[in-house]
Write a protein that holds these residues in place. Structure first.
Motif, short mmCIF file in Angstrom:
data_model
loop_
_atom_site.label_atom_id
_atom_site.label_comp_id
_atom_site.label_asym_id
_atom_site.label_seq_id
_atom_site.Cartn_x
_atom_site.Cartn_y
_atom_site.Cartn_z
N GLY A 197 39.85 53.18 55.95
CA GLY A 197 39.79 54.54 55.41
C GLY A 197 39.48 55.58 56.48
N PHE A 198 39.28 56.83 56.02
CA PHE A 198 39.00 57.94 56.92
C PHE A 198 37.49 58.04 57.17
N ALA A 199 37.13 58.29 58.40
CA ALA A 199 35.72 58.60 58.70
C ALA A 199 35.46 60.01 58.14
N PRO A 200 34.23 60.29 57.69
CA PRO A 200 33.94 61.60 57.10
C PRO A 200 34.36 62.76 58.01
N GLU A 201 34.11 62.60 59.30
CA GLU A 201 34.47 63.70 60.21
C GLU A 201 35.98 63.87 60.33
N GLU A 202 36.72 62.79 60.14
CA GLU A 202 38.19 62.90 60.16
C GLU A 202 38.67 63.63 58.92
N ALA A 203 38.08 63.29 57.79
CA ALA A 203 38.46 63.97 56.54
C ALA A 203 38.15 65.46 56.64
N GLU A 204 37.01 65.77 57.21
CA GLU A 204 36.61 67.18 57.37
C GLU A 204 37.59 67.89 58.32
N ALA A 205 37.94 67.22 59.38
CA ALA A 205 38.87 67.83 60.37
C ALA A 205 40.23 68.08 59.71
N ALA A 206 40.65 67.14 58.87
CA ALA A 206 41.96 67.32 58.20
C ALA A 206 41.90 68.54 57.27
N ARG A 207 40.80 68.63 56.53
CA ARG A 207 40.63 69.80 55.64
C ARG A 207 40.60 71.09 56.44
N GLN A 208 39.81 71.09 57.51
CA GLN A 208 39.70 72.31 58.35
C GLN A 208 41.06 72.72 58.90
N ALA A 209 41.88 71.71 59.18
CA ALA A 209 43.21 72.02 59.77
C ALA A 209 44.18 72.53 58.71
N GLY A 210 43.75 72.40 57.42
CA GLY A 210 44.61 72.94 56.35
C GLY A 210 45.37 71.89 55.58
N LEU A 211 45.11 70.60 55.86
CA LEU A 211 45.78 69.57 55.05
C LEU A 211 45.12 69.52 53.68
N LYS A 212 45.93 69.26 52.66
CA LYS A 212 45.41 69.20 51.30
C LYS A 212 44.99 67.74 51.01
N SER A 213 43.72 67.56 50.67
CA SER A 213 43.21 66.21 50.37
C SER A 213 43.64 65.85 48.94
N VAL A 214 44.34 64.74 48.80
CA VAL A 214 44.81 64.37 47.46
C VAL A 214 44.45 62.93 47.13
N SER A 215 44.27 62.70 45.82
CA SER A 215 43.96 61.36 45.34
C SER A 215 45.21 60.72 44.72
N LEU A 216 45.31 59.41 44.87
CA LEU A 216 46.39 58.66 44.20
C LEU A 216 45.84 57.94 42.97
N GLY A 217 44.69 58.44 42.47
CA GLY A 217 44.10 57.83 41.28
C GLY A 217 42.82 57.09 41.61
N THR A 218 42.27 56.44 40.61
CA THR A 218 40.91 55.90 40.75
C THR A 218 40.90 54.51 41.38
N ARG A 219 42.07 53.91 41.54
CA ARG A 219 42.06 52.59 42.20
C ARG A 219 42.26 52.78 43.71
N ILE A 220 41.71 51.86 44.50
CA ILE A 220 41.90 51.94 45.94
C ILE A 220 43.14 51.12 46.29
N LEU A 221 44.16 51.79 46.77
CA LEU A 221 45.41 51.09 47.13
C LEU A 221 45.32 50.57 48.56
N ARG A 222 46.03 49.51 48.85
CA ARG A 222 46.09 49.02 50.23
C ARG A 222 46.76 50.09 51.11
N CYS A 223 46.48 50.06 52.38
CA CYS A 223 47.03 51.09 53.28
C CYS A 223 48.55 51.00 53.36
N GLU A 224 49.10 49.84 52.96
CA GLU A 224 50.57 49.75 52.97
C GLU A 224 51.17 50.15 51.62
N THR A 225 50.34 50.14 50.58
CA THR A 225 50.83 50.55 49.25
C THR A 225 50.79 52.07 49.10
N ALA A 226 49.74 52.68 49.64
CA ALA A 226 49.52 54.13 49.43
C ALA A 226 50.69 54.99 49.89
#
Ligand code: SAM
Length: 241
Positions: A197-226
């Motif tokens: 997954g993303f480190a908190p600081e990476e998630a923050e950096a993505a948000r700061q850069a203007g990327l929209k954080s989105v969920s694919l639902g409440t289950r955690i998908l494998r990195c190859e499924t997502a």
């Protein structure tokens, strides 16, 4: 209809298949003069041809017509994929190309378990897989696979897209559907994390850069499924399905 990627443009109404493709056309598909074949320049143009003659290592094709390929999605899709473990990237590349991705950018983030110091050979292999997948599914554009870059660069590049999304496993407010409700831009970037997954600081950096954080639902998908799930949803929302 047999379909091949070909370099260059027609010369005097002729295009020439060479190398492995010539061998495949002549020896495997056993094409004969007069048979129809589609040659694609890998940049969005299809040429309707017939086989004129088969030489030892080349198949000479006569061009009858050309038109924009109709196998590309309406949007330009770029997948920024954190290096996964093992050979999962090969599967991700193949599925992303089938789903219409134009560019795949592998990147290294804090939680990537796989941290090879040399990645050129891997990237070369991924490029080969992308070309094979593009041929199999009849793409009109030969997708590119970039060199491995650091996560900061991936975020900065993804942020330049009209629709820049990052699939965040801890996102609880915005679903992918909400993010696409207002429509899909012509140029879409999707940032996907590694198994860890993303480190908190990476998630923050993505948000700061203007990327929209989105969920694919409440289950955690494998990195190859997502990425596959998200790309399918984006294609659907973008009017491609
Ligand atoms: N280690 C993380 C955890 O346990 O929460 C899971 C990471 S997941 C295996 C790998 C990547 O897939 C994530 O970084 C994210 O990009 C994407 N992903 C998986 N499930 C997701 C979800 N429900 N919503 C958004 N992204 C998801």
């Amino acid at each position: 209809m047999p379909r091949f990627f070909v370099d260059g443009q027609p010369e005097n109404g002729v295009l020439v298949l060479q190398g492995e493709d010539a061998h495949h056309a002549g020896r495997v598909l056993r094409l004969r003069p007069g048979e129809a074949v589609t040659l694609c320049d890998g940049k969005g143009t299809d040429y309707d041809c017939t086989v004129e003659r088969l030489d030892k290592d080349a198949v000479i094709c006569c061009v009858h017509d050309c038109h924009p390929t109709d196998t590309e999605p309406k949007q330009r899709l770029t997948l920024f994929m954190a290096l996964p473990k093992g050979d999962k990237m090969e599967w991700i590349v193949q599925k992303a190309v089938e789903l219409g991705v134009s560019n795949i950018v592998p990147y290294l983030s804090k939680n990537c378990v796989s941290r090879p110091d040399k990645t050129d050979k891997k990237v070369e292999r991924w490029r080969k897989i992308a070309a094979e997948a593009a041929k199999q599914c009849g793409r009109g554009v030969l997708p590119t696979v970039g060199a491995v870059i650091p996560v900061g660069q991936a975020i900065a590049q993804a942020a330049q897209s009209e629709t820049a999304l990052f699939l965040y496993e801890n996102e609880r407010q915005t679903g992918l559907r909400d993010a696409l409700a207002a429509g899909v831009g012509k140029d879409v970037s999707l940032l996907v994390g590694p198994e860890g997954g993303f480190a908190p600081e990476e998630a923050e950096a993505a948000r700061q850069a203007g990327l929209k954080s989105v969920s694919l639902g409440t289950r955690i998908l494998r990195c190859e499924t997502a990425p596959v799930a998200a790309l399918a949803a984006i294609l659907f929302a973008g009017g491609n399905m």
